[in-house]
Design an enzyme around this catalytic site. Structure first.
Site, PDB file in Angstrom:
ATOM      1  N   PRO A 112      41.310  37.348  42.580  1.00 34.69           N
ATOM      2  CG  PRO A 112      42.425  35.250  42.922  1.00 34.69           C
ATOM      3  CD  PRO A 112      40.903  35.930  42.963  1.00 34.69           C
ATOM      4  N   GLY A 113      42.915  37.499  40.264  1.00 35.63           N
ATOM      5  CA  GLY A 113      43.461  37.883  38.818  1.00 35.63           C
ATOM      6  C   GLY A 113      43.591  36.723  37.999  1.00 35.63           C
ATOM      7  N   GLY A 114      43.200  35.324  38.139  1.00 30.38           N
ATOM      8  CA  GLY A 114      43.171  34.214  37.302  1.00 30.38           C
ATOM      9  C   GLY A 114      42.643  34.494  35.894  1.00 30.38           C
ATOM     10  CD  GLU A 132      38.323  43.184  44.167  1.00 30.34           C
ATOM     11  OE1 GLU A 132      37.511  43.511  45.068  1.00 30.34           O
ATOM     12  OE2 GLU A 132      38.291  42.267  43.215  1.00 30.34           O
ATOM     13  NE  ARG A 137      38.280  40.071  46.684  1.00 31.95           N
ATOM     14  CZ  ARG A 137      38.367  38.776  46.084  1.00 31.95           C
ATOM     15  NH1 ARG A 137      39.063  37.785  46.911  1.00 31.95           N
ATOM     16  NH2 ARG A 137      37.894  38.206  45.055  1.00 31.95           N
ATOM     17  CG  ASP A 177      34.475  35.317  38.176  1.00 32.22           C
ATOM     18  OD1 ASP A 177      33.578  34.540  38.042  1.00 32.22           O
ATOM     19  OD2 ASP A 177      35.632  35.230  38.761  1.00 32.22           O
ATOM     20  CB  CYS A 230      32.312  29.943  41.682  1.00 31.64           C
ATOM     21  SG  CYS A 230      32.289  30.929  43.196  1.00 31.64           S
TER      22      CYS A 230
END
Length: 434
Positions: A112-114, A132, A137, A177, A230
């Site tokens: 989402p852009g963090g 993206e 999204r 990521d 993650c």
């Protein structure tokens, strides 16, 4: 405690050994909440002086703070883009290297852009291309970049394969990521845990290698590739990196921070919830040692937008040059990075578009250049008029007729149009508090 698959638990017990019970205990605790303060709108020091909730610094992120569990998405300063709600461990990835501030950077899987927000705020003279592939999204990514008022971001909604060829040998840094099995996020909700199965890691690893191979195409020689997930899965972490290194000319760069090291890969780091105040992460940094044979796509030529430039000159105190792109006016982040045959959601700050015989400004312009408007209405973020504005109501002013920016405690949040001392509310309906 969330019910976890026995095969996952068995693997983690083998991996963590004496730390396994501490790991299970950590998973029983509430997940940690944090925010990233947007230094392009307000300094962390000034933010701490005016905020009405407690913040505790994150030691590896100068703009990051732990907060309590109260939801802050409706806070006036969140609306203003003064801060972004972000998982604390995820903030470390961008801190795995030091930025000069003038780099060209690609965030390849960015919603989402963090991490894109973290990167963009570090680039004083640099440019970020944030991609993206999933349109829904990508729209969320755009909304977050717009709210932060970031001026140096180009947003694409494109396949990894096509995008990296368009930008062959272009970037100083590429961040991957990677989409993963999400084991590090189990504490944040049962949905993630319920979707896990023993075959998921193998499927993810195949895709991760494909993404890395494509990322290589877009990266310059001597450029830096940051890889993060993650998940705890060795198959998706260390094994993916080793396989990539066996077929590409890179070297691992040591991440100098006292987290747990990678499994048989001391240069990489692992973050575990029983050792840090956050969720699970894996980060590796690689340096490219050779160039690709690919050539980038041709640049797209864009022309000046006369009506938009007239609006800017009339309403802003600084000179900006807008161009026309897809029937809309933008202040481009970098014209040399706008390529033919690529799907762009944004090429910079959206100024607005022509509606009939008039020019209608966009929210992005107010969010990013609010401080530069000739007419400004500055409100205390906790005052009644601020609440009315976020609700979509009109407010009063003594300023003359025309477009005005609305600022909360000197942080630009949106815009309005003054007609006879009444401010018509231009804050987008989909963003309002109801």
């Amino acid at each position: 405690m969330i019910k976890l698959d026995t095969e996952f638990l068995s693997r983690m017990k083998t991996l963590l050994k004496d730390e396994y019970d501490d790991f299970l205990h950590a998973l029983e605790q509430p997940d940690e909440k944090a925010i990233y303060v947007n230094p392009t709108k307000i300094s962390p020091e000034d933010f701490k002086k005016i905020i009405d909730f407690k913040v505790t610094p994150i030691d590896y992120e100068k703009n990051g703070f732990y907060i309590d569990s109260t939801k802050r998405g409706r806070h006036p300063l969140h609306h203003a883009g003064a801060f972004y709600i972000q998982e604390p461990s995820a903030m470390f990835t961008v801190n795995s290297i030091q930025f000069r501030g003038d780099e060209r950077i690609l965030d390849l899987c960015s919603a989402p852009g963090g991490k894109s927000i973290q990167i963009a705020t570090r680039l004083k003279d640099g440019i970020l291309v944030s991609n993206e592939v999933v349109r829904s999204r990508a729209n969320i990514l755009y909304s977050n970049i717009e709210r932060m008022g970031l001026k140096n971001v180009i947003i694409t909604n494109e396949s990894v394969e096509k995008l990296t060829r368009a930008y062959a040998n272009t970037f100083d840094v590429v961040l991957v990521d990677a989409p993963c099995s999400g084991e590090g996020m189990f504490r944040r909700g049962e949905d993630v845990a319920n979707e896990w199965n023993p075959n998921l890691s193998k499927m993810c690893a195949t895709r991760q290698l494909e993404i890395l191979s494509n990322a290589d195409i877009a990266l310059k020689s001597n450029g830096i590739l940051i890889y993060s997930t993650c998940t705890y899965s060795k198959l998706e972490n260390e094994d993916v990196i080793r396989e990539f290194l066996s077929t590409h000319n890179y070297e691992l760069i040591n991440i100098d921070y006292p987290f747990s090291r990678g499994i048989g890969m001391s240069e990489a780091v692992r973050l575990y919830p029983h050792k840090v105040k956050g969720e699970g992460q894996f980060v590796a940094v690689l340096k490219k040692k050779s160039e690709n044979e690919y050539q980038p796509f041709s640049n797209l030529r864009l022309t000046s937008d006369k009506l938009a430039n007239e609006f800017i000159d009339e309403n802003l105190s600084i000179h900006l040059q807008a161009v026309n792109f897809n029937s809309r006016a933008y202040i481009p982040a970098d014209l040399s990075l706008i390529k033919k045959n690529i799907n762009y959601l944004s090429i910079g700050v959206l100024v607005g578009e022509k509606k009939g015989n008039r020019f209608e400004p966009n929210h992005y312009l107010f969010s990013s250049y609010g401080e530069d408007f000739k007419r400004k209405i500055t409100l205390d973020y906790a005052c009644e008029d601020a609440k009315k504005y976020l609700h979509g109501d009109t407010i009063s002013t003594d300023l003359p007729n025309g477009y005005t920016a609305i600022l909360f405690s000197n942080v630009a949040v949106g815009g309005g149009k003054i007609v006879d001392k009444v401010v018509k509310n231009l804050y987008p309906k989909g963003l309002r508090n109801f």
